[in-house]
Design a protein around this motif. Structure first.
Motif, PDB file in Angstrom:
ATOM      1  N   TRP A  78       0.284  30.750  89.986  1.00  0.00           N
ATOM      2  CA  TRP A  78       0.555  31.448  91.245  1.00  0.00           C
ATOM      3  C   TRP A  78       1.922  32.111  91.173  1.00  0.00           C
ATOM      4  O   TRP A  78       2.762  31.794  90.326  1.00  0.00           O
ATOM      5  CB  TRP A  78       0.508  30.466  92.413  1.00  0.00           C
ATOM      6  CG  TRP A  78       1.491  29.342  92.294  1.00  0.00           C
ATOM      7  CD1 TRP A  78       2.786  29.311  92.726  1.00  0.00           C
ATOM      8  CD2 TRP A  78       1.263  28.078  91.656  1.00  0.00           C
ATOM      9  NE1 TRP A  78       3.379  28.112  92.411  1.00  0.00           N
ATOM     10  CE2 TRP A  78       2.480  27.345  91.752  1.00  0.00           C
ATOM     11  CE3 TRP A  78       0.161  27.507  91.017  1.00  0.00           C
ATOM     12  CZ2 TRP A  78       2.596  26.063  91.231  1.00  0.00           C
ATOM     13  CZ3 TRP A  78       0.293  26.233  90.487  1.00  0.00           C
ATOM     14  CH2 TRP A  78       1.492  25.525  90.608  1.00  0.00           C
ATOM     15  N   HIS A  79       2.117  33.061  92.056  1.00  0.00           N
ATOM     16  CA  HIS A  79       3.401  33.755  92.191  1.00  0.00           C
ATOM     17  C   HIS A  79       3.674  33.866  93.689  1.00  0.00           C
ATOM     18  O   HIS A  79       3.042  34.649  94.385  1.00  0.00           O
ATOM     19  CB  HIS A  79       3.325  35.147  91.548  1.00  0.00           C
ATOM     20  CG  HIS A  79       4.653  35.798  91.327  1.00  0.00           C
ATOM     21  ND1 HIS A  79       5.568  35.980  92.345  1.00  0.00           N
ATOM     22  CD2 HIS A  79       5.220  36.324  90.201  1.00  0.00           C
ATOM     23  CE1 HIS A  79       6.641  36.598  91.860  1.00  0.00           C
ATOM     24  NE2 HIS A  79       6.461  36.800  90.562  1.00  0.00           N
ATOM     25  N   MET A 124       2.806  37.289  84.786  1.00  0.00           N
ATOM     26  CA  MET A 124       3.811  37.344  85.848  1.00  0.00           C
ATOM     27  C   MET A 124       3.866  36.031  86.621  1.00  0.00           C
ATOM     28  O   MET A 124       4.937  35.564  87.015  1.00  0.00           O
ATOM     29  CB  MET A 124       3.513  38.522  86.769  1.00  0.00           C
ATOM     30  CG  MET A 124       3.671  39.875  86.079  1.00  0.00           C
ATOM     31  SD  MET A 124       3.060  41.272  87.054  1.00  0.00           S
ATOM     32  CE  MET A 124       4.280  41.341  88.366  1.00  0.00           C
ATOM     33  N   CYS A 125       2.705  35.431  86.842  1.00  0.00           N
ATOM     34  CA  CYS A 125       2.673  34.122  87.507  1.00  0.00           C
ATOM     35  C   CYS A 125       3.352  33.055  86.646  1.00  0.00           C
ATOM     36  O   CYS A 125       4.121  32.225  87.151  1.00  0.00           O
ATOM     37  CB  CYS A 125       1.234  33.715  87.809  1.00  0.00           C
ATOM     38  SG  CYS A 125       0.419  34.684  89.105  1.00  0.00           S
ATOM     39  N   ALA A 128       7.071  33.229  86.861  1.00  0.00           N
ATOM     40  CA  ALA A 128       7.596  32.634  88.091  1.00  0.00           C
ATOM     41  C   ALA A 128       7.557  31.116  88.037  1.00  0.00           C
ATOM     42  O   ALA A 128       8.457  30.436  88.557  1.00  0.00           O
ATOM     43  CB  ALA A 128       6.791  33.152  89.290  1.00  0.00           C
TER      44      ALA A 128
END
Length: 223
Positions: A78-79, A124-125, A128
């Motif tokens: 998740w992000h 990208m998740c 993070a």
């Protein structure tokens, strides 16, 4: 490598959460994504069934270590700031610090296609979550049994952020995007539900009749 600008929270509340699989569907066809999101519609065909069978192993949560690589399967990611969420087929944790998500697809790999969006979003998740750069991802194609490297660069990051905004717009407006009625429809398992040719003909007829029956200005009348 600079990161793409992150969207601000929506006025009056947080961003609507978007799944990475929805981003992939929207990248392939906005109407397909709209049918899934707004009408809870989905249909299988031979291609989607092959994909399901291929994913049975990688979708079983687990991990293993071989040499200098630890492999995680079915890892939720998740992000929070981008409000993205999903599940990685495979994530490789290398002893030199590299983190590489690997998305498995049963069909052929299309460079810069929808699969790049999904695996780029996974990267990208992971950034993070782990707090370190993930500049490279991969798509494994079952059609050629090869692994294709995906650069998670600024251009891909911007595409992902823009697609997430487009998906949220579809959800906010509660309106199905127009049918593309092009070569994508022939490969889509949802074409019978979507009826792209019928909708395209109806739209063309509506445009033609609106022009035909539009009154001319009074000064243009020829009595």
């Amino acid at each position: 490598m600079s990161a793409a600008p992150l969207p601000a929270a929506a006025p009056g509340g947080p961003l609507i959460q978007v799944t990475l699989s929805t981003l992939e569907h929207h990248a392939y066809c906005p109407r397909q994504a709209g049918l899934i999101l707004l009408e809870d519609g989905y249909a299988d065909d031979a291609a989607t069934t092959r994909g399901t069978l291929m994913h049975q192993r990688v979708h079983e949560p687990g991990h293993e270590t071989r040499g200098a690589v630890r492999t995680l399967r079915a890892l939720p990611v998740w992000h929070d700031q981008l409000a993205l969420t999903g599940v990685c087929d495979v994530v490789e944790l290398h002893h030199d610090g590299r983190i590489i998500p690997v998305e498995h697809k049963s069909g052929s790999y299309v460079p810069e296609g929808p699969a790049d969006i999904q695996v780029g979003g996974q990267a990208m998740c992971l950034e993070a979550m782990f707090g370190r750069p993930v500049p490279i991802a991969a798509v494994y194609s079952g059609a050629d049994r090869r692994r294709h490297t995906v650069a998670v660069d600024d251009a891909l990051r911007r595409r992902i952020a823009d697609l997430a905004t487009a998906v949220r717009r579809t959800l906010s407006e509660m309106a199905l995007p127009a049918a593309p009625a092009d070569q994508r429809c022939r490969r889509c398992s949802m074409r019978d539900m979507c009826m792209p040719r019928l909708l395209a003909r109806a739209q063309a007829f509506s445009q033609a009749t609106s022009t035909l029956f539009r009154p001319s200005p009074e000064a243009a009348w020829d009595d």
